[in-house]
Design an enzyme around this catalytic site. Structure first.
Site, PDB file in Angstrom:
ATOM      1  N   CYS A 119       0.617  -1.038  -0.033  1.00  0.00           N
ATOM      2  CA  CYS A 119       0.006  -0.498   0.323  1.00  0.00           C
ATOM      3  C   CYS A 119       0.566   0.803  -0.123  1.00  0.00           C
ATOM      4  O   CYS A 119       1.346   1.643   0.631  1.00  0.00           O
ATOM      5  CB  CYS A 119      -0.860  -0.145   1.258  1.00  0.00           C
ATOM      6  SG  CYS A 119      -1.445   1.321   1.028  1.00  0.00           S
ATOM      7  N   CYS A 168      -0.058   3.302   3.878  1.00  0.00           N
ATOM      8  CA  CYS A 168       0.559   3.354   5.274  1.00  0.00           C
ATOM      9  C   CYS A 168       1.472   1.587   4.934  1.00  0.00           C
ATOM     10  O   CYS A 168       2.449   1.389   6.028  1.00  0.00           O
ATOM     11  CB  CYS A 168      -0.772   2.334   5.849  1.00  0.00           C
ATOM     12  SG  CYS A 168      -1.289   0.420   5.099  1.00  0.00           S
ATOM     13  N   CYS A 217      -6.480  -2.853   1.124  1.00  0.00           N
ATOM     14  CA  CYS A 217      -4.947  -2.636   1.900  1.00  0.00           C
ATOM     15  C   CYS A 217      -5.307  -3.288   3.135  1.00  0.00           C
ATOM     16  O   CYS A 217      -6.800  -3.108   3.667  1.00  0.00           O
ATOM     17  CB  CYS A 217      -4.919  -1.226   2.283  1.00  0.00           C
ATOM     18  SG  CYS A 217      -3.245  -1.401   3.663  1.00  0.00           S
ATOM     19  N   CYS A 220      -5.215   0.140   5.770  1.00  0.00           N
ATOM     20  CA  CYS A 220      -6.106   1.548   5.911  1.00  0.00           C
ATOM     21  C   CYS A 220      -7.213   1.327   5.727  1.00  0.00           C
ATOM     22  O   CYS A 220      -7.660   0.420   3.880  1.00  0.00           O
ATOM     23  CB  CYS A 220      -4.763   2.532   5.594  1.00  0.00           C
ATOM     24  SG  CYS A 220      -4.535   2.056   3.937  1.00  0.00           S
ATOM     25  N   ASP A 270      19.618  -0.979 -19.182  1.00  0.00           N
ATOM     26  CA  ASP A 270      19.190  -2.335 -18.305  1.00  0.00           C
ATOM     27  C   ASP A 270      18.592  -3.331 -18.669  1.00  0.00           C
ATOM     28  O   ASP A 270      17.284  -3.202 -18.679  1.00  0.00           O
ATOM     29  CB  ASP A 270      19.359  -1.926 -16.781  1.00  0.00           C
ATOM     30  CG  ASP A 270      18.762  -3.081 -15.868  1.00  0.00           C
ATOM     31  OD1 ASP A 270      19.419  -4.839 -16.171  1.00  0.00           O
ATOM     32  OD2 ASP A 270      18.676  -2.646 -14.509  1.00  0.00           O
TER      33      ASP A 270
END
Length: 415
Positions: free
Chosen positions: A204, A207, A220, A223, A339
């Site tokens: 999340c 949080c 989540c 939260c 990359d």
């Protein structure tokens, strides 16, 4: 416009035309670059008086922009950066070239969204998705979400059309506002286009707790952040609108992901007052976009071009490709990112059982990845060799950005 802006706009159009005439490109960057050198505020001057939609995200920007342009075209002429030049130079060039139009639909590189929001003061912004892309030079996904969120706080009047299936997008699209400064949260319309790639949204952004999932739903574990109810959604081979009406969508573009792009386009067009019933038939007129999805017949082979530039888009490309001989091409030039370790984030197992050929500057990196995944392959040094190596019929080509452009040039810059 001020005299300086008029001169800059004229010079921009001339430079772009000269670039095209000289065969140095479509002029979509150089014209804007010169125009902005003459007048740094040229993009703002060219945007004034137009109703503008911005389309941003990691994947699907160019296709969604083209579909949205077709949908908004119900209302009148629409300026757009149709060839994917999605930074301010490209926006400036596109608006200067288009002249006076009531509407504009602009694809925006996700890094430049805040800057372009400031310059264009759009009516609506579409936020498609966020996933890892060129991490050797670009921002990590949560950092990009934070940039978007901060930008929207400063533009509470802009209407937002956002992907309910992507936790990073939902968090970015719902800043709390600032009551002390009289700033309210933006108005958001949610669409559901599905999200097959989850590997950049398990944590999340609010949080730090785990994102849990069950079917289409996510939330989540620590939260209140959770999937909002979408007003627009893909259902079967059509799109549900906010009234509950279902609209059949017939596209010439492959894959379920493009049905999601069509739903986004209809949602954005609706913010301009376009009824989906009036716009949906226009979406079927969109074929290839700057070579994406183009089909070309060459030496008895029907060659289809698919662009895939990061793990999420490779997953979608495998879904679009027919079970047929498939050429994979990988470069690692500056526009691609240097990359190639991201190849190990891609599961190439869907290619098992078909003839697979590989080419490009970094074909050996791809060879190692395919070997680890247990996918047999044949290395070819040129595109022509690949065409000769497969039987008559369909040849699918999946390539990252500069490799895609190389092959497109081999096919005479097909659009």
């Amino acid at each position: 416009m001020p005299l300086r802006a008029k001169v800059a706009s004229s010079v921009s159009r001339t430079a772009a035309a000269l670039s095209r005439a000289a065969g140095r490109g479509d002029g979509s960057v150089i014209g804007g670059w010169i125009g902005l050198k003459i007048d740094p505020d040229l993009l703002a001057h060219l945007s004034a008086g137009r109703a503008i939609a911005l389309v941003s995200g990691t994947n699907g920007k160019t296709t969604t922009t083209r579909l949205t342009t077709a949908a908004v075209g119900v209302l009148g002429r629409v300026a757009t950066n149709s060839f994917g030049a999605n930074m301010p130079t490209g926006h400036t060039s596109a608006l200067a070239k288009a002249g006076s139009t009531p509407y504009a639909v602009l694809e925006v590189d996700e890094h430049y969204l805040a800057q372009v929001l400031e310059a264009t003061e759009p009516h609506v912004v579409a936020l498609l998705n966020l996933s890892r892309d060129q991490l050797d030079r670009a921002k990590e996904v949560a950092m990009m979400a934070q940039l978007w969120r901060a930008a929207l706080v400063n533009h509470p009047d802009v209407r937002v059309v956002a992907n309910a299936d992507d936790p990073m997008v939902v968090w970015a699209a719902t800043p709390p506002g600032d009551p002390a400064r009289g700033i309210r949260p933006p108005h958001v319309t949610w669409f559901s286009a599905g999200q097959r790639w989850h590997d950049d949204s398990w944590v999340c952004p609010e949080c730090g707790h785990t994102i849990a999932r069950n079917g289409d739903q996510w939330w989540c574990s620590g939260c209140p952040l959770r999937r909002p109810d979408p007003q627009w959604a893909v259902e079967d081979d059509g799109v549900l609108d906010p009234t509950g009406a279902w609209h059949k969508v017939v596209l010439q573009l492959p894959g379920k992901v493009n049905l999601g792009n069509a739903a986004t386009a209809l949602a954005v067009a609706a913010e301009f007052g376009v009824r989906p019933v009036d716009a949906v038939s226009r979406l079927g007129a969109v074929t290839s976009i700057a070579g994406r999805y183009a089909q070309v017949d060459r030496d008895g082979r029907n060659i289809r071009l698919l662009l895939a530039k990061n793990p999420a888009s490779w997953l979608e490309a495998f879904d679009m490709a027919d079970f047929a001989p498939t050429l994979l091409s990988i470069n690692a030039r500056d526009p691609d990112g240097l990359d190639t370790s991201w190849l190990f984030d891609v599961d190439f197992a869907p290619l098992r059982g078909r003839q697979v050929l590989i080419t490009g500057d970094r074909a050996y990196d791809l060879a190692v990845r395919l070997d680890v995944n247990g996918v047999p392959f044949q290395h070819v040094r040129t595109f022509g060799e690949a065409v000769r190596a497969v039987p008559p019929g369909r040849l699918e080509v999946i390539a990252n950005y500069t490799a895609f452009q190389d092959i497109r040039a081999e096919l005479d810059r097909v659009n």
